[in-house]
Scaffold this motif. Structure first.
Motif, short mmCIF file in Angstrom:
data_model
loop_
_atom_site.label_atom_id
_atom_site.label_comp_id
_atom_site.label_asym_id
_atom_site.label_seq_id
_atom_site.Cartn_x
_atom_site.Cartn_y
_atom_site.Cartn_z
N ARG A 1 0.86 -1.19 0.00
CA ARG A 1 0.00 0.00 0.00
C ARG A 1 0.89 1.23 0.00
O ARG A 1 1.50 1.55 1.00
N ARG A 2 0.99 1.88 -1.13
CA ARG A 2 1.82 3.08 -1.25
C ARG A 2 1.04 4.28 -0.76
O ARG A 2 -0.06 4.56 -1.23
N LEU A 3 1.61 4.99 0.17
CA LEU A 3 0.94 6.14 0.77
C LEU A 3 0.71 7.26 -0.24
O LEU A 3 -0.30 7.96 -0.17
N CYS B 1 -0.14 6.92 -3.21
CA CYS B 1 -1.20 6.51 -4.14
C CYS B 1 -2.37 5.89 -3.38
O CYS B 1 -3.08 5.05 -3.91
N TRP B 2 -2.57 6.26 -2.13
CA TRP B 2 -3.59 5.61 -1.30
C TRP B 2 -4.98 5.70 -1.91
O TRP B 2 -5.70 4.72 -2.00
N GLN B 3 -5.37 6.87 -2.34
CA GLN B 3 -6.71 7.04 -2.93
C GLN B 3 -6.85 6.18 -4.18
O GLN B 3 -7.86 5.55 -4.40
N GLU B 4 -5.81 6.18 -5.00
CA GLU B 4 -5.80 5.41 -6.22
C GLU B 4 -6.01 3.92 -5.95
O GLU B 4 -6.69 3.23 -6.69
N SER B 5 -5.47 3.41 -4.84
CA SER B 5 -5.56 1.98 -4.54
C SER B 5 -6.90 1.57 -3.95
O SER B 5 -7.16 0.41 -3.79
N GLU B 6 -7.75 2.52 -3.66
CA GLU B 6 -9.06 2.21 -3.10
C GLU B 6 -10.14 2.10 -4.17
O GLU B 6 -11.30 1.90 -3.86
N ASP B 7 -9.78 2.24 -5.43
CA ASP B 7 -10.76 2.33 -6.50
C ASP B 7 -11.43 1.01 -6.85
O ASP B 7 -12.32 0.99 -7.68
N GLY B 8 -11.00 -0.09 -6.29
CA GLY B 8 -11.62 -1.38 -6.60
C GLY B 8 -10.80 -2.17 -7.59
O GLY B 8 -9.58 -2.11 -7.59
N GLU B 9 -11.47 -2.88 -8.49
CA GLU B 9 -10.78 -3.79 -9.40
C GLU B 9 -10.05 -3.06 -10.51
O GLU B 9 -10.48 -2.00 -10.97
N ASN B 10 -8.95 -3.65 -10.96
CA ASN B 10 -8.19 -3.14 -12.09
C ASN B 10 -8.97 -3.42 -13.37
O ASN B 10 -9.80 -4.31 -13.41
#
Length: 116
Positions: A49-51, A53-62
């Motif tokens: 979990r990159r801090l 890019c935290w918001q980006e990683s919460e977007d769900g599936e790729n």
């Protein structure tokens, strides 16, 4: 009843489903397939979990299409099939499979000692 022994180079559908689920959901991380005698012994999955890019990683599936996932599954099966002993590491960055790293181990006997 014990599970049937896997054939060398084979990735069972249940394991491939798990791997593809990782490709769909991991933003930054790795999926590692471990081979012994050419047989899939384990699948490891680690997510970072990159801090920044935290918001980006919460977007769900790729956003992989089903066709892209099928192509990736075929490539993973092909590269894993080349392993006798070692690991196939799937490196995921920004929600995309960035690279495959294949590390093969070879054991030498009859030298100073037995094996590595």
């Amino acid at each position: 009843m014990p599970a049937p022994r896997l054939a060398p180079g084979d990735i069972p559908q249940k394991a491939m489903t798990y791997i593809l689920q990782g490709l769909r959901t991991i933003r930054y991380g790795e999926i590692v397939l471990v081979a012994q005698d050419g047989v899939l012994m384990q699948v490891e999955w680690s997510e970072k979990r990159r801090l920044d890019c935290w918001q980006e990683s919460e977007d769900g599936e790729n956003s992989y299409t089903e066709r892209a996932l099928a192509d990736l599954a075929a490539r993973i099966r092909k590269d894993f099939g080349l392993l006798q002993y070692g690991k196939l590491v799937l490196i995921i960055r920004k929600g995309r499979l960035l690279q495959l790293e294949r590390t093969e181990k070879q054991r030498f006997t009859g030298l100073d000692g037995e094996g590595i």
